[in-house]
Design a protein around this motif. Structure first.
Motif, PDB file in Angstrom:
ATOM      1  N   ALA A 168     -20.397 -35.470  -4.276  1.00 52.58           N
ATOM      2  CA  ALA A 168     -19.628 -35.142  -3.067  1.00 52.58           C
ATOM      3  C   ALA A 168     -20.523 -34.858  -1.869  1.00 52.58           C
ATOM      4  N   GLU A 169     -21.684 -34.256  -2.102  1.00 52.72           N
ATOM      5  CA  GLU A 169     -22.604 -33.943  -1.008  1.00 52.72           C
ATOM      6  C   GLU A 169     -23.605 -35.084  -0.863  1.00 52.72           C
ATOM      7  N   PRO A 170     -23.614 -35.765   0.265  1.00 54.10           N
ATOM      8  CA  PRO A 170     -24.522 -36.912   0.436  1.00 54.10           C
ATOM      9  C   PRO A 170     -25.974 -36.540   0.149  1.00 54.10           C
ATOM     10  N   GLY A 171     -26.622 -37.382  -0.651  1.00 51.12           N
ATOM     11  CA  GLY A 171     -28.037 -37.176  -0.955  1.00 51.12           C
ATOM     12  C   GLY A 171     -28.314 -36.217  -2.091  1.00 51.12           C
ATOM     13  N   TRP A 172     -27.240 -35.714  -2.735  1.00 53.00           N
ATOM     14  CA  TRP A 172     -27.436 -34.749  -3.821  1.00 53.00           C
ATOM     15  C   TRP A 172     -26.532 -35.086  -5.000  1.00 53.00           C
TER      16      TRP A 172
END
Length: 386
Positions: free
Chosen positions: A256-260
């Protein structure tokens, strides 16, 4: 834009090398996206193809769709780009001393085995491949290692394989010749690591998963470019080796969190070193208190009568769940429940001490080397002597 996902059947044994040309094209970004499947296991191939749908479109940036080992029993497909796989390979070689030859001793349709093939392609070397169709035979290690080209030589194992190898002196000597033995897929008991190091084996503990192109944290330290943070006790991973998501699940909360990527692991981060304490979804609630199985397993592994172990929670009418130890005893030794409870209580709160013990010949595994806790709960979930 999109392409069509194709299967990459990987035969057992030395014939697995036949997958290398298609893999090389995928790593170059010149081939279709590939779904690795075991060519000699029709049931597993059917399970993977049903869930991950080869023959249907996939984003053209995807090089590989690698199935997770699936703690729920339903595989998800990590979408791995060629750039992510190359970043992972480059960071691995940079950490362990440079490109070299690799020994494949794991099923290659899982991420750890697939990465052995991918790193070989990236290093321009030909992998030596062991046949693990009937299981890992440590007696075959000396001949396999002797066939490896240098100047640097590596392999990747899971802890259960290393435990077997430590019982065979010639296998220990062969592993000690290698520049690094990457060890991942499951937690490595400290006594096992100590025995390996005493035998001269250069063990590198790896942490990662299909969603991060395999290991991205080595001996607790992130690889170059990899990022780690802890949020409410949960491990989050980021970096150029991160998957772009799951096939067919664009809104999955893990990405859901970009890059993670939000793992299901609990951990701590101190002075840049990550310690993984266990899986959040494995936690046992007993008598209103929480017990992390991996913490108890780490203590049990230090008992002289324990070769391998797993800790699970079984239904209990009074406690909610009771802490249960499933133990593979050392040859000629059978620890008792009282002995193991006393051993755990010297280090942890007595709440964490097992209330039930089962002795087994081997622990069931899922994926390349993780203990199948669901299988153990199903096997021992009924009434038992306590």
């Amino acid at each position: 834009m999109s392409s069509v996902l194709q299967t990459l059947p990987i035969p057992a044994g030395v014939a697995a090398a036949s997958a290398l040309p298609r893999l090389a094209r995928a790593l170059d970004g010149n081939g279709p996206a590939l779904l690795p499947v075991p060519a000699d296991d029709a049931l597993e191939t059917a399970r993977l193809t049903e869930s991950l749908r080869p023959g249907e479109p996939v984003d053209e940036s995807v090089a590989l769709v690698v199935a997770t080992s699936g703690s729920t029993g339903v595989p998800k497909g990590a979408l791995l780009s060629a750039a992510a796989l190359r970043a992972s390979g480059a960071a691995t070689h940079a950490r362990i001393g440079g490109r070299g030859g690799w020994l494949l001793a794991l099923p290659a349709h899982h991420i750890a085995g697939m990465q052995v093939l991918a790193r070989s392609v990236l290093a321009g070397t030909e992998p030596v491949i062991m046949d693990v169709t009937r299981g890992f035979d440590p007696a075959a290690l000396p001949a396999a290692v002797a066939r490896m080209a240098g100047p640097r030589r590596y392999t990747s194992l899971v802890p259960t394989q290393l435990i077997k190898a430590l019982e065979v002196p010639e296998a220990c000597e062969a592993l000690a010749e290698l520049d690094a033995v990457l060890l991942g897929g499951a937690a490595t008991p400290a006594p096992v690591r100590a025995r390996a190091e005493a035998a001269g084996i250069t063990v590198v503990r790896t942490y990662g998963m299909s969603e991060t192109c395999g290991g991205c944290v080595y001996d607790g330290v992130p690889l170059d470019g990899a990022r780690v943070r802890i949020e409410d006790g949960r491990v989050l991973l980021g970096g150029p080796m991160l998957a772009s998501g799951y096939r067919g699940l664009p809104d999955h909360p893990a990405f859901a969190e970009p890059g993670w990527f939000r793992t299901d692991d609990a951990g701590t981060l101190a002075d840049g070193v990550l310690t993984v304490t266990g899986r959040l979804d494995d936690a046992i609630s007993t008598g209103g208190l929480t017990v992390v199985p991996q913490v108890v397993e780490a203590v049990l592994a230090g008992h002289p009568g324990v070769a391998e172990c797993a800790v699970i929670g079984l239904p209990d009418p009074r406690l909610g769940q009771r802490v249960t130890a499933v133990v593979v005893p050392i040859a000629g030794g059978e620890p008792t429940l009282a002995q193991l409870r006393a051993h755990v209580a010297t280090t942890l709160d007595v709440t964490a001490a097992p209330r039930e013990l089962h002795l087994v010949d081997a622990l069931p595994l899922r994926g390349p080397g993780k203990v199948d806790r669901r299988a153990l709960v199903a096997r021992f979930g009924g009434p038992a002597a306590r």
